[in-house]
Each structure stands twice: as structure tokens, then as C-alpha cells.
Scaffold this motif. Structure first.
Motif, PDB file in Angstrom:
ATOM      1  N   ASP A 180       0.724  -1.075   0.073  1.00 51.55           N
ATOM      2  CA  ASP A 180      -0.049   0.194  -0.222  1.00 51.55           C
ATOM      3  C   ASP A 180       0.673   1.079   0.102  1.00 51.55           C
ATOM      4  O   ASP A 180       0.649   2.176  -0.715  1.00 51.55           O
ATOM      5  CB  ASP A 180      -0.710   0.050   1.295  1.00 51.55           C
ATOM      6  N   GLU A 181       1.943   1.067   0.823  1.00 49.78           N
ATOM      7  CA  GLU A 181       2.885   2.235   0.867  1.00 49.78           C
ATOM      8  C   GLU A 181       3.438   2.574  -0.545  1.00 49.78           C
ATOM      9  O   GLU A 181       3.622   3.767  -0.925  1.00 49.78           O
ATOM     10  CB  GLU A 181       3.870   1.972   2.037  1.00 49.78           C
ATOM     11  N   GLU A 182       3.983   1.397  -1.273  1.00 57.01           N
ATOM     12  CA  GLU A 182       4.666   1.621  -2.524  1.00 57.01           C
ATOM     13  C   GLU A 182       3.430   2.203  -3.553  1.00 57.01           C
ATOM     14  O   GLU A 182       3.958   2.977  -4.197  1.00 57.01           O
ATOM     15  CB  GLU A 182       5.173   0.451  -2.838  1.00 57.01           C
ATOM     16  N   ILE A 183       2.405   1.835  -3.486  1.00 59.21           N
ATOM     17  CA  ILE A 183       1.324   2.173  -4.411  1.00 59.21           C
ATOM     18  C   ILE A 183       0.963   3.836  -4.160  1.00 59.21           C
ATOM     19  O   ILE A 183       0.740   4.539  -5.064  1.00 59.21           O
ATOM     20  CB  ILE A 183       0.149   1.359  -4.430  1.00 59.21           C
ATOM     21  N   THR A 184       0.980   4.069  -2.879  1.00 58.96           N
ATOM     22  CA  THR A 184       0.833   5.330  -2.569  1.00 58.96           C
ATOM     23  C   THR A 184       1.648   6.387  -3.102  1.00 58.96           C
ATOM     24  O   THR A 184       1.440   7.638  -3.791  1.00 58.96           O
ATOM     25  CB  THR A 184       0.477   5.724  -1.182  1.00 58.96           C
ATOM     26  N   ARG A 185       2.933   5.816  -2.720  1.00 58.71           N
ATOM     27  CA  ARG A 185       4.196   6.656  -3.300  1.00 58.71           C
ATOM     28  C   ARG A 185       4.292   6.681  -4.883  1.00 58.71           C
ATOM     29  O   ARG A 185       4.600   7.888  -5.460  1.00 58.71           O
ATOM     30  CB  ARG A 185       5.314   6.109  -2.905  1.00 58.71           C
ATOM     31  N   THR A 186       3.922   5.789  -5.619  1.00 59.16           N
ATOM     32  CA  THR A 186       3.845   5.636  -6.712  1.00 59.16           C
ATOM     33  C   THR A 186       2.905   6.560  -7.643  1.00 59.16           C
ATOM     34  O   THR A 186       3.229   7.500  -8.415  1.00 59.16           O
ATOM     35  CB  THR A 186       3.417   4.243  -7.322  1.00 59.16           C
ATOM     36  N   LEU A 187       1.575   6.624  -6.819  1.00 61.64           N
ATOM     37  CA  LEU A 187       0.589   7.615  -7.297  1.00 61.64           C
ATOM     38  C   LEU A 187       0.754   8.990  -7.231  1.00 61.64           C
ATOM     39  O   LEU A 187       0.700   9.927  -7.880  1.00 61.64           O
ATOM     40  CB  LEU A 187      -0.785   7.344  -6.555  1.00 61.64           C
ATOM     41  N   ALA A 188       1.720   9.101  -6.016  1.00 59.17           N
ATOM     42  CA  ALA A 188       2.166  10.731  -5.564  1.00 59.17           C
ATOM     43  C   ALA A 188       3.098  11.244  -6.365  1.00 59.17           C
ATOM     44  O   ALA A 188       2.888  12.543  -6.879  1.00 59.17           O
ATOM     45  CB  ALA A 188       2.439  10.603  -3.978  1.00 59.17           C
ATOM     46  N   ARG A 189       4.045  10.363  -7.098  1.00 54.13           N
ATOM     47  CA  ARG A 189       5.050  11.009  -7.752  1.00 54.13           C
ATOM     48  C   ARG A 189       5.398  10.638  -9.153  1.00 54.13           C
ATOM     49  O   ARG A 189       5.776  11.115  -9.912  1.00 54.13           O
ATOM     50  CB  ARG A 189       6.376  10.513  -7.000  1.00 54.13           C
ATOM     51  N   GLY A 190       4.315   9.673  -9.482  1.00 50.38           N
ATOM     52  CA  GLY A 190       3.926   9.470 -11.023  1.00 50.38           C
ATOM     53  C   GLY A 190       4.818   8.335 -11.425  1.00 50.38           C
ATOM     54  O   GLY A 190       4.700   8.015 -12.608  1.00 50.38           O
ATOM     55  N   TYR A 191       5.817   7.600 -10.572  1.00 49.08           N
ATOM     56  CA  TYR A 191       6.663   6.517 -11.071  1.00 49.08           C
ATOM     57  C   TYR A 191       6.852   5.713 -10.108  1.00 49.08           C
ATOM     58  O   TYR A 191       6.782   5.889  -8.601  1.00 49.08           O
ATOM     59  CB  TYR A 191       7.902   7.035 -11.738  1.00 49.08           C
ATOM     60  N   ALA A 192       7.322   4.243 -10.128  1.00 51.24           N
ATOM     61  CA  ALA A 192       7.424   3.391  -9.298  1.00 51.24           C
ATOM     62  C   ALA A 192       9.057   2.835  -9.376  1.00 51.24           C
ATOM     63  O   ALA A 192       9.553   3.103 -10.660  1.00 51.24           O
ATOM     64  CB  ALA A 192       6.653   2.158  -9.321  1.00 51.24           C
ATOM     65  N   THR A 193       9.734   2.417  -8.439  1.00 47.99           N
ATOM     66  CA  THR A 193      11.091   1.966  -8.510  1.00 47.99           C
ATOM     67  C   THR A 193      11.264   0.682  -7.919  1.00 47.99           C
ATOM     68  O   THR A 193      10.287   0.015  -6.941  1.00 47.99           O
ATOM     69  CB  THR A 193      12.191   2.813  -7.891  1.00 47.99           C
TER      70      THR A 193
END
Length: 269
Positions: A180-193
Motif C-alpha cells: 500500500d505504501e509503495e502504491i501510494t508513493r507511486t501515485l504521488a510522484r508518478g513512477y515506481a522503482t
């Protein structure tokens, strides 16, 4: 009705035989196919002979081993050429791989796995095989995290039970709370690592692709060895390139929403 049922069973068995060649080894004996497909030896032999005549498997005249035939490539090419994401993403991904020297990959979600539609390898990230058609877990990849952005937390838990969150390395996300934390971060900044979450020594930066309705329909990533990705110094530049490429594909699919660039990336333009 009996004839129709028998015909359907034959088709299902033929597909089971073809799928046996995707289980790891590329060349198989009749007995290998029979065991993997759960068929009798005579049934497997008969189906292989039929598929050979149709061009979907080839038999080595010396070893007697079977492998998939080139006509399978014809079908695969037709499928990819008809897929809207593949059509919009192919040139964009190829350009990205050439510009960055990294692998550029596009995937869609197939049930609880990601499915690679295409990949191009840059000079710093060579591979001896193609990723197209292969599957990987959603929770352990940057592409997967981007694809999961289209689901709610409840939907993610229904799709990926706790038992599915397998740890592939010590860095793999193995709980829904962390996911959930990873998805929230991805949505906030527009990309995933992803850094060594699926395989040691490799990393990627990924972003979601949306269609005209705004739904997440695919994801784009750049990937390679840690020495080439160098997130400590290149994350901002790589993220900008991936987001812009993903936005370009989304626009081609009819998406009219705002480009999702985090403020620091926007300032760097």
C-alpha cells in the motif's frame, strides 16, 4: 453434442501440449510433453504429429526432440500488431532504449501476473532472450506496482492473497501494508522503482499507462543492472524520461488527463 465435446477436448489438449514448451526447456521428448501436459504417451505423440503438420511444432530429425515451430511466431505477431498498447508503445519504447542505453519494457496485467508485451534492450543492458510473452509477479516489480495503481487496496488484496506475496530476495515487498505504501508513493510522484526485489543486481523505474477512460491499462519501465541504472544519481532523469514516454503512449490511447510530473521533475525540465 458428443462430437462437439470431443472436439473441444482435443483443442484443449493441443493447447496443453503447446504450453508444455513454455515450462522451461525449449526442446522436449514425447515423454516430457506427456508428463508436463498430463497426457498419455500415445495421445501426446498423436497431438505432436498433428501440430507438426500444422507448423506449430518442429521435430529434429536427428535427436527426435520437439520444439515450437515458427508458425507460432506468425500468430504471436498478429496478436501483438492488433493490440492497441503495443501499436502505440513500440516506437516509443524502442527510442527510449536507444536514448538511455537501458532495457525498455511494456507490460499489461493478466490476472495476478504482469505480461510483457514488448521489450527492447539498450547497449548497457543486453539480454540473450526476449521478454515478450513472459510473466512476472506484480508485487515484486516496478511494472507490477505501476499496474496495481489502477486497483483499490481492497481489490489488490482480493487479487493477491497474502500467500501470493512471495519473497524473491530480502528486499521483496511481502506484506500488503508495505505494498500500500509503495502504491501510494507511486501515485504521488508518478513512477515506481524496484531495486533488487525480483532479482539481485537489477533495478528499474516504471510508470503507468492510461487509456481514454483514465484507467491504467499498461505500464512502461526502463531496467538494467544496478551499475547502469545508478538510481542514486540518475533517478530524477530516468523518472522524467519514463513518465514522459508513458504519457506519450497514454495520449496515443486517447488519454487527455494532465501529465503527471512530480514538482521536482517539472522544475528540472
Amino acid at each position: 453434442m458428443a462430437a462437439e465435446t470431443g472436439s473441444n477436448q482435443s483443442v484443449e489438449r493441443a493447447f496443453t501440449v503447446l504450453r508444455a514448451f513454455t515450462a522451461g526447456r525449449s526442446e522436449l521428448r514425447v515423454s516430457d510433453v506427456a508428463k508436463t501436459a498430463g497426457l498419455g504417451l500415445s495421445t501426446a505423440s498423436r497431438l505432436l504429429a498433428t501440430l507438426e503438420v500444422a507448423g506449430f511444432v518442429d521435430r529434429d530429425p536427428v535427436s527426435g526432440l520437439y520444439r515450437l515451430g515458427l508458425d507460432v511466431v506468425t500468430l504471436g505477431g498478429a496478436v501483438l500488431n492488433a493490440h492497441p498498447v503495443h501499436r502505440e508503445a513500440r516506437q516509443v519504447a524502442q527510442n527510449l532504449a536507444g536514448e538511455l542505453g537501458l532495457g525498455a519494457n511494456v507490460a499489461v496485467r493478466r490476472d495476478d501476473r504482469l505480461f510483457y508485451l514488448l521489450n527492447f534492450e539498450g547497449r548497457q543492458s543486453p539480454r540473450a532472450f526476449v521478454l515478450s510473452g513472459q510473466r512476472n509477479p506484480l508485487h515484486a516489480t516496478g511494472l507490477g506496482k505501476s499496474l496495481l495503481c489502477g486497483l483499490t487496496p481492497t481489490e489488490r488484496r482480493e487479487l493477491l492473497p497474502d500467500a501470493v506475496l512471495t519473497g524473491y530476495t530480502p528486499r521483496t515487498v511481502t506484506s500488503h501494508e508495505r505494498l500500500d505504501e509503495e502504491i501510494t508513493r507511486t501515485l504521488a510522484r508518478g513512477y515506481a522503482t524496484e531495486v533488487e526485489e525480483l532479482a539481485l543486481g537489477r533495478a528499474c523505474v516504471a510508470a503507468p499507462i492510461r487509456d481514454g477512460s483514465g484507467a491504467v491499462v499498461a505500464a512502461l519501465s526502463v531496467s538494467g543492472p544496478l551499475s547502469a541504472i545508478e538510481l542514486g544519481t540518475r533517478e530524477t532523469a530516468l523518472a522524467r524520461a519514463v513518465i514522459e514516454a508513458a504519457d506519450s503512449i497514454s495520449i496515443g490511447l486517447g488519454y487527455v488527463g494532465p501529465a503527471h510530473l512530480p514538482s521536482d521533475l517539472e522544475a528540472a525540465r
